[in-house]
Design an enzyme around this catalytic site. Structure first.
Site, PDB file in Angstrom:
ATOM      1  CG  HIS A   1      -3.020   3.679   2.278  1.00  0.00           C
ATOM      2  ND1 HIS A   1      -3.517   3.313   1.051  1.00  0.00           N
ATOM      3  CD2 HIS A   1      -3.078   2.569   3.068  1.00  0.00           C
ATOM      4  CE1 HIS A   1      -3.856   2.030   1.096  1.00  0.00           C
ATOM      5  NE2 HIS A   1      -3.598   1.556   2.306  1.00  0.00           N
TER       6      HIS A   1
ATOM      7  CG  ASN B   1      -6.556  -0.482   1.235  1.00  0.00           C
ATOM      8  OD1 ASN B   1      -5.846  -0.032   0.328  1.00  0.00           O
ATOM      9  ND2 ASN B   1      -6.064  -1.009   2.337  1.00  0.00           N
TER      10      ASN B   1
ATOM     11  CB  CYS C   1      -0.934   0.004   1.198  1.00  0.00           C
ATOM     12  SG  CYS C   1      -2.118  -1.351   1.149  1.00  0.00           S
TER      13      CYS C   1
HETATM   14  O1  UT7 Z   1      -3.678  -0.992   3.746  1.00  0.00           O
HETATM   15  C1  UT7 Z   1      -2.752  -1.750   4.438  1.00  0.00           C
HETATM   16  C2  UT7 Z   1      -2.863  -1.581   5.883  1.00  0.00           C
HETATM   17  N1  UT7 Z   1      -4.087  -2.125   6.373  1.00  0.00           N
HETATM   18  C3  UT7 Z   1      -4.712  -1.506   7.330  1.00  0.00           C
HETATM   19  O2  UT7 Z   1      -4.312  -0.466   7.757  1.00  0.00           O
HETATM   20  C4  UT7 Z   1      -5.923  -2.186   7.925  1.00  0.00           C
HETATM   21  C5  UT7 Z   1      -5.904  -2.003   9.398  1.00  0.00           C
HETATM   22  N2  UT7 Z   1      -6.963  -2.691  10.107  1.00  0.00           N
HETATM   23  C6  UT7 Z   1      -8.290  -2.323  10.050  1.00  0.00           C
HETATM   24  O3  UT7 Z   1      -8.668  -1.456   9.289  1.00  0.00           O
HETATM   25  C7  UT7 Z   1      -9.223  -2.961  11.025  1.00  0.00           C
HETATM   26  O4  UT7 Z   1      -8.500  -3.722  11.956  1.00  0.00           O
HETATM   27  C8  UT7 Z   1     -10.318  -3.853  10.371  1.00  0.00           C
HETATM   28  C9  UT7 Z   1     -11.336  -2.982   9.690  1.00  0.00           C
HETATM   29  C10 UT7 Z   1      -9.682  -4.812   9.390  1.00  0.00           C
HETATM   30  C11 UT7 Z   1     -11.042  -4.663  11.441  1.00  0.00           C
HETATM   31  O5  UT7 Z   1     -11.632  -3.787  12.406  1.00  0.00           O
HETATM   32  P1  UT7 Z   1     -11.399  -4.042  13.970  1.00  0.00           P
HETATM   33  O6  UT7 Z   1     -12.165  -3.004  14.672  1.00  0.00           O
HETATM   34  O7  UT7 Z   1      -9.900  -4.065  14.206  1.00  0.00           O
HETATM   35  O8  UT7 Z   1     -12.064  -5.431  14.205  1.00  0.00           O
HETATM   36  P2  UT7 Z   1     -11.396  -6.782  14.766  1.00  0.00           P
HETATM   37  O9  UT7 Z   1     -10.497  -7.389  13.757  1.00  0.00           O
HETATM   38  O10 UT7 Z   1     -10.860  -6.538  16.137  1.00  0.00           O
HETATM   39  O11 UT7 Z   1     -12.692  -7.707  14.905  1.00  0.00           O
HETATM   40  C12 UT7 Z   1     -13.741  -7.401  15.844  1.00  0.00           C
HETATM   41  C13 UT7 Z   1     -14.877  -8.407  15.651  1.00  0.00           C
HETATM   42  C14 UT7 Z   1     -14.386  -9.868  15.630  1.00  0.00           C
HETATM   43  O12 UT7 Z   1     -15.370 -10.657  16.263  1.00  0.00           O
HETATM   44  P3  UT7 Z   1     -15.160 -11.138  17.792  1.00  0.00           P
HETATM   45  O13 UT7 Z   1     -13.878 -11.925  17.789  1.00  0.00           O
HETATM   46  O14 UT7 Z   1     -15.090  -9.888  18.604  1.00  0.00           O
HETATM   47  O15 UT7 Z   1     -16.390 -11.964  18.050  1.00  0.00           O
HETATM   48  C15 UT7 Z   1     -14.381 -10.217  14.151  1.00  0.00           C
HETATM   49  O16 UT7 Z   1     -14.567 -11.591  13.917  1.00  0.00           O
HETATM   50  O17 UT7 Z   1     -15.514  -8.197  14.386  1.00  0.00           O
HETATM   51  C16 UT7 Z   1     -15.568  -9.441  13.643  1.00  0.00           C
HETATM   52  N3  UT7 Z   1     -15.481  -9.126  12.228  1.00  0.00           N
HETATM   53  C17 UT7 Z   1     -16.576  -8.823  11.485  1.00  0.00           C
HETATM   54  N4  UT7 Z   1     -17.879  -8.721  11.792  1.00  0.00           N
HETATM   55  C18 UT7 Z   1     -18.737  -8.374  10.793  1.00  0.00           C
HETATM   56  C19 UT7 Z   1     -14.391  -9.078  11.439  1.00  0.00           C
HETATM   57  N5  UT7 Z   1     -14.738  -8.740  10.172  1.00  0.00           N
HETATM   58  C20 UT7 Z   1     -16.082  -8.589  10.178  1.00  0.00           C
HETATM   59  C21 UT7 Z   1     -17.017  -8.234   9.189  1.00  0.00           C
HETATM   60  N6  UT7 Z   1     -18.321  -8.136   9.545  1.00  0.00           N
HETATM   61  N7  UT7 Z   1     -16.659  -7.963   7.917  1.00  0.00           N
END
Ligand code: UT7
Length: 316
Positions: free
Chosen positions: A243, A273, A114
């Site tokens: 980004h 993204n 990225c």
């Molecule tokens: O471009 C390169 C660099 N990349 C980035 O900068 C991405 C950085 N990361 C992010 O943007 C975020 O971490 C995400 C958007 C990918 C995820 O958001 P988050 O607030 O960090 O969520 P999480 O991974 O901590 O997941 C929280 C919960 C989990 O469930 P439990 O374990 O709490 O029951 C996930 O399984 O949300 C669940 N989850 C979803 N729920 C509904 C993960 N993806 C989804 C989804 N829909 N699509």
């Protein structure tokens, strides 16, 4: 005499096909509310079967050439940043060179995930400042949809396709003020995409929450580094062109710069993204809709797999 790299044209391309959160929620266990709240994304564009990194790069590059009103033959160097090349080789840069019919330039690809277009800007700037090149085309182009596992709700909601382009030329007038690029290979396991030669198929794998935390801290540090190198205060920055990975990461960087969100070029909502294309797509949008004006100071930044990260401070 040392020259600056002056921006003389920008371009962008997004595929026609729109994929909304609502459509995604029909195929994976997610919802529009969850995606929008956690990421800021509502829809993304998806390349057609005929579209590739080089075909999208061509459209963005032609727009930049038209905006700059230059003879394409005057381009010395073509740099394409992509993580989704048409082929392993020839490089997408060479394929773009062919599409543009430019005979005399040298063309190559860079891979910094990225952060690719920031790395591209940094390389272009070194070539121009050293006198090794006069006019450089930098393009970030991605068909991310081809390396997304459409059954993995943690990643398939994030990515989109598109291309952004910028043309730089040697000038006595100020242009790129500085670039700062970094990498740390220790973080491979948090965000990677296996090649098709590995046993595991070639899909993006990400530990999003861990990436998120490192991204926020690292982008905060790159802001400090950029301001310090140029002896500038936050108030000297007119625009942030980040980004587009997550609106919460972007908001944290804007806060660090004491900028209101009105001074941030956001494309995330309808593009997702687009990896190496995102910063140049956003810059192009800000220039074309008249928000970014000549003489203003613009901070571009990115963070991606590797990890890689970087910034470019531009007096537009
Ligand atoms: O471009 C390169 C660099 N990349 C980035 O900068 C991405 C950085 N990361 C992010 O943007 C975020 O971490 C995400 C958007 C990918 C995820 O958001 P988050 O607030 O960090 O969520 P999480 O991974 O901590 O997941 C929280 C919960 C989990 O469930 P439990 O374990 O709490 O029951 C996930 O399984 O949300 C669940 N989850 C979803 N729920 C509904 C993960 N993806 C989804 C989804 N829909 N699509």
């Amino acid at each position: 005499m040392t020259y600056y790299s002056k921006v003389i044209g920008t371009g962008g391309y997004l595929p026609e096909k729109v994929l909304t959160n609502a459509q995604l929620s029909e195929t994976v266990d997610t919802s529009d509310e969850w995606i929008y709240e956690r990421t800021g994304i509502k829809s993304r564009r998806i390349a057609s079967a005929e579209e590739t990194a080089s075909s999208m790069a061509e459209i963005a590059a032609r727009q930049a050439i038209e905006a700059a009103q230059i003879d394409p033959e005057s381009i010395d160097l073509i740099i394409v940043a992509t993580g989704t090349p048409d082929r392993v080789y020839p490089s997408t840069g060479c394929l773009l060179q062919r599409r543009l019919g430019i005979k005399h330039a040298v063309a190559f690809d860079i891979q910094a995930a990225c952060s690719g277009s920031i790395f591209g800007l940094s390389i272009a700037d070194q070539y121009i400042k050293s006198g090794a090149a006069k006019t450089v085309l930098v393009v970030g182009s991605e068909a991310c949809s081809r390396i997304v596992d459409w059954t993995d709700r943690t990643t398939c909601i994030l990515f989109g396709d598109g291309a952004g382009a910028i043309l730089l030329t040697a000038s006595e007038e100020q242009g790129i003020l500085s670039t700062h690029i970094h990498s740390d290979g220790e973080y491979e396991e948090l965000l990677y995409c296996p090649t098709s030669t590995e046993q595991q198929a070639g899909y993006i794998s990400m530990r999003g929450n861990e990436v998120f935390k490192v991204a926020v801290n690292t982008l905060g540090r790159i802001v400090d580094e950029t301001l310090e190198a140029n002896e500038l205060e936050q108030s000297h920055i007119d625009w942030l062109v980040p980004h587009q990975a997550n609106s919460r990461i972007i908001a944290a960087t804007a806060k660090k710069l004491k900028l209101s969100m009105d001074q941030v070029i956001m494309t995330l909502e309808n593009q997702g993204n687009t990896s190496s294309a995102s910063v140049l797509l956003a810059f192009n949008e800000g220039v074309r809709d008249g928000r970014i004006q000549r003489g203003q100071v613009v901070l571009l930044e990115a963070f991606g797999a590797g990890f890689t990260w970087g910034s470019a401070l531009i007096k537009y």
